[in-house]
Motif scaffolding. Structure first.
Motif: not given
Length: 840
Positions: A304-310, A339-343
């Motif tokens: 999740a961290i990598d996916r949210q990296t700006a 970049y969108v998380l399921a939770d």
């Protein structure tokens, strides 16, 4: 008299330990009642240790600070509950057993025995009759009891979901156990996503209370910890907006904090791992379905961290489906992107690229429309040189972030943010397509673990897979013996291979199978402090009356690394038990004291780095008192300590200096100290007064420094007057012994005995400060001649102007300035100033 030992006596820390530890055991000084006596009560607790080998230097600091607090309050006349136990379930024991081919239980209890021996030698003033091990069946039975109670209240449930997966330890992790860099806080492995059916506790039902009650802890907990918990709970207000999806019966709910920007939505994005994404992809072309499955596999391999990296390039794909904007009716293409998380929210977002950086980057990447609905140039105080055309995101290189006046939004046009948000919600509610909503970053607590050494989950399943709670009278569900079991992590619990254990029956006799997962060990530590109030109770986790006699914990001591995990869970379970009527408090920890780390040459100690300072070696070489006192003296508790800057040899020299005072005092016990030297008594009672404030503010380093000053004052009084026979000197040395007990109990006890007292200085109550001694009897007067300071003289505070002038004239330094000169004027401001004006 010299500062050498009296007679042949020598200060020997190890000899003092051997002498006093068995005496204390026999006296049982620290056995605590149930809080029913007349004394006021204090509950002091350090976070209990995990038994991975011997104690380490972090423990040395933690228990030195905690014991200083406990001993202080005991001296102040309180009945103190200061218990000890071990957080003894968990992966380290299991991994060690795998490595050695042994049994986690054997490894665990051998380490407990070693740590307990070290802790006893360290002279922590705990009540050993209240010992708790979380891996004892007598304890984990009540983990299962609490689980049952929570299940009965709808707070425990099982569901299939994407979970954090540790590929090294082969077990799931709660969100809180994933570090900011996306790695496991235990193994350090890159955390993956995996779909499993797991047990959860509904901590989100308590999100508002967990957040709002932090206000009660302001000024009592470190601000940093409060902020970390607030950020983790992450409450945000906005609206749930329903988007109709073409060809789908049920609308899709999207949470947004900015419903005022709905008219700026130009596309939608759903999380790749969400059920919605799979459903929409199934309706797309065969090529898109194939590409989607490949993209989903790529996404699941990321954290999740990598996916949210700006600054990471945006990826995604069009799902060939459309939704309808509930405010404008506009047709919006639906994309999926990692970049969108399921939770987050409901796993789908409305993308407003003109006013969100990630949406903007995505729109630029895939050439999607960008439409601004906020004009910041119309806000009061905006730069008059900047026009909207200069910053229009459709042509500029960045979005408009923040506030603005609404435009391109129909009836919202011309409204500022706050009014526009409220009006947008009214419109949505009027249309039946949205409503005000609150969202949280906090997710329910995932407690299932695919490992052996933990509490079995007390659930069994019938042949149809229907879950049943194990009846309360059949608790505890015991772990099968680990010896000989294959504990190697393989993605499923080793308990699944314990066939005889796994097979069981329902109360009606039908065959059933046990749940083979064990509980997260943070369940163990979420209520252990309550068990300490009634540790031998065979029928309940604790008697509410006994628990409520001690709660809340007055001072809780431990590392800031537990700011989210342990403290959040413990607060949650306490609130659940409060709602069940078992405790009278909703917040378990009144004051939180975080200690810093113990470093070596600026680096964290680590076996892999070879820079570990061993607790046992330091204990053997320098003794417990030097270690304890040094930990208290090294600096403010919250600061890190660099062991390279700590000198146990110097601390032992101070302790020896204090200890020798007892051999030099010659006055008999019981003589009224008021007959002794006033200056000595003033020093002792000022220290006594200051020590109260310093201990209660946890400024242990300053308290030890002032204790050193008092020892020096008493040494000087013995050697240079008024002498060893002065009763004020005895009083001062007795005060040294009493306060020294808080940080160096062996030295204090022996010093107390050398003064002619029976053992048990730990139970001696704090003397009353003589307030009359705190009033200054003398002050310093400045003597000037023609405005220049020529001398400073010590004078009584109640001196008259005439007497002050006479003393000033008698000063040799002043007399030299007056010689042969005519005194023109004398100004006297008793007791502080004399100014003599002369000429000639």
């Amino acid at each position: 008299m010299s500062d050498e030992p009296t007679g042949n006596a020598e200060f020997n820390p190890q000899a003092l330990e051997a002498k006093w530890l068995p005496v204390w055991d026999e006296l049982e000084l620290f056995v605590t009642g149930d809080g029913e006596g007349e004394k006021p009560r204090k509950y002091v607790l350090e976070m209990f240790p995990y038994p991975s080998g011997d104690l380490h230097m972090g423990h040395a600091e933690n228990y030195a600070l905690g014991d200083a607090v406990a001993r202080y309050w005991r001296h102040r006349g309180f009945e103190v509950l200061h218990p000890m136990g071990w957080d003894s379930f968990g992966l380290p024991a299991e991994n060690a057993a795998i490595k050695s081919g042994g049994d986690p239980k054997t490894w665990t209890y051998n380490n407990i025995a070693q740590q307990r021996a070290s802790m006893r030698r360290y002279a922590t003033s705990v009540d050993w009759n209240r010992l708790v091990h979380t891996s004892d069946p007598e304890y984990y039975r009540f983990n299962q009891w609490i689980f049952r109670k929570m299940h009965e209240r709808g707070l425990a449930y099982r569901k299939k979901s994407l979970v954090n997966w540790d590929p090294v330890d082969q077990t799931v992790l709660a969100n809180e156990q994933v570090l900011a860099d996306g790695t496991s806080e235990r193994s350090g492995a890159k955390v993956e996503k995996k779909e499993l059916t797991q047990w959860f506790l509904r901590i989100t039902d308590y999100a508002d209370r967990l957040l709002d009650d932090l206000d009660k802890l302001e000024g009592k907990w470190p601000h940093k910890v409060l902020q970390m918990q607030r950020n983790w709970i992450g409450r945000s207000h906005g609206a749930d907006v329903e988007f109709v999806i073409e060809g789908r019966d049920e609308p899709v709910t999207v949470f947004t904090t900015r419903p005022d920007t709905l008219a700026g939505a130009t596309f939608m994005v759903v999380a790749p791992e969400s059920d919605l994404a799979a459903e929409l992809a199934d309706k797309a072309s065969p090529e898109t379905r194939v590409n989607f499955r490949a993209y989903l596999d790529e996404t699941r391999a990321m954290n999740a961290i990598d996916r949210q990296t700006a600054d990471r390039p945006k990826t995604g794909m069009f799902l060939e489906q459309y939704g309808l904007n509930p405010l404008t009716g506009e047709r919006l293409p639906i994309w999926t992107s990692d970049y969108v998380l399921a939770d987050y929210g409901h796993g789908a977002i409305m993308a407003v690229p003109a006013h969100d950086q990630r949406d903007f980057d995505f729109a630029k990447q895939f050439d999607l429309p960008i439409r601004a609905v906020l004009d910041p140039t119309r806000l009061e105080g905006a730069d008059p040189e900047v026009t909207f055309a200069d910053i229009d995101p459709a042509t500029a290189s960045e979005p408009i972030l923040g506030d603005g006046i609404l435009m391109n939004s129909g009836e919202l046009d011309g409204l500022p943010k706050a009014e526009a948000v409220a009006r947008a919600i009214e419109i949505l509610e009027g249309k039946g397509t949205g409503r005000a909503a609150t969202n949280y970053r906090l997710r329910d607590w995932l407690i299932s673990r695919q490992r052996y050494w933990g509490t079995p989950i007390p659930v069994i399943y019938d042949e149809d897979g229907v879950e049943h709670l194990v009846p309360e009278d059949q608790l505890p569900v015991l772990l099968p013996e680990g010896e000989g079991m294959d504990l190697k992590p393989k993605g499923t619990s080793p308990l699944g291979a314990a066939t005889e254990w796994r097979q069981t029956t329902l109360p009606d006799g039908r065959p059933a199978t046990r749940d083979t997962d064990t509980m997260d060990t943070f369940v163990d530590s979420s209520w252990y402090f309550l068990r300490f109030t009634d540790p031998q109770n065979p029928d309940m986790p604790f008697d509410p009356e006994k628990a409520n006699a001690w709660l809340p914990i007055d001072t809780y001591i431990g590392g800031v690394e537990h700011a989210i995990l342990h403290l959040l869970y413990a607060r949650f379970i306490t609130k659940v038990l409060f709602d069940m009527g078992y405790v009278n408090v909703e917040e378990p920890f009144e004051v939180l004291l975080n200690q810093g780390m113990v470093l070596l040459d600026g680096a964290k100690m680590s076996k892999s780095k070879g820079n570990v300072v061993l607790f046992g070696e330091q204990l053997d070489e320098h003794g417990a008192d030097a270690m304890r006192a040094a930990m208290c003296f090294a600096g403010p508790p919250e600061d890190d300590i660099d062991w390279a800057d700590v000198s146990l040899q110097a601390m032992n020299r101070f302790l020896a200096r204090a200890w020798r005072l007892g051999g030099d005092v010659t006055s008999e016990p019981g003589i009224d100290p008021a007959t002794g030297d006033r200056a000595v008594r003033q020093a002792s009672h000022r220290f006594l007064r200051d020590a109260v404030e310093l201990f209660e503010q946890h400024k242990f380093n300053v308290a030890v420094a002032k204790l050193m000053e008092l020892v020096n004052t008493l040494r000087k009084a013995i050697d240079q007057g008024p002498g060893a026979a002065d009763p004020a000197v005895r009083e001062g040395v007795e005060i040294v012994a009493l306060v020294l007990d808080c940080v160096a109990p062996y030295t204090a006890e022996d010093l107390w005995e050398r003064l002619g007292h029976k053992p048990g200085v730990a139970l001696v109550e704090w003397p009353t400060v003589d307030e009359s001694l705190l009033v200054e009897s003398t002050t310093t007067a400045v003597v000037q001649v023609n405005g220049k300071v020529r001398d400073r003289i010590e004078v009584p505070v109640d001196i008259t102007d005439e007497a002050l002038e006479a003393l000033a004239r008698e000063s040799e330094a002043v007399a030299r300035q007056l010689e042969g000169k005519e005194i023109v004027k004398v100004i006297v401001r008793a007791p502080k100033l004399v100014n003599i004006a002369v000429k000639g």
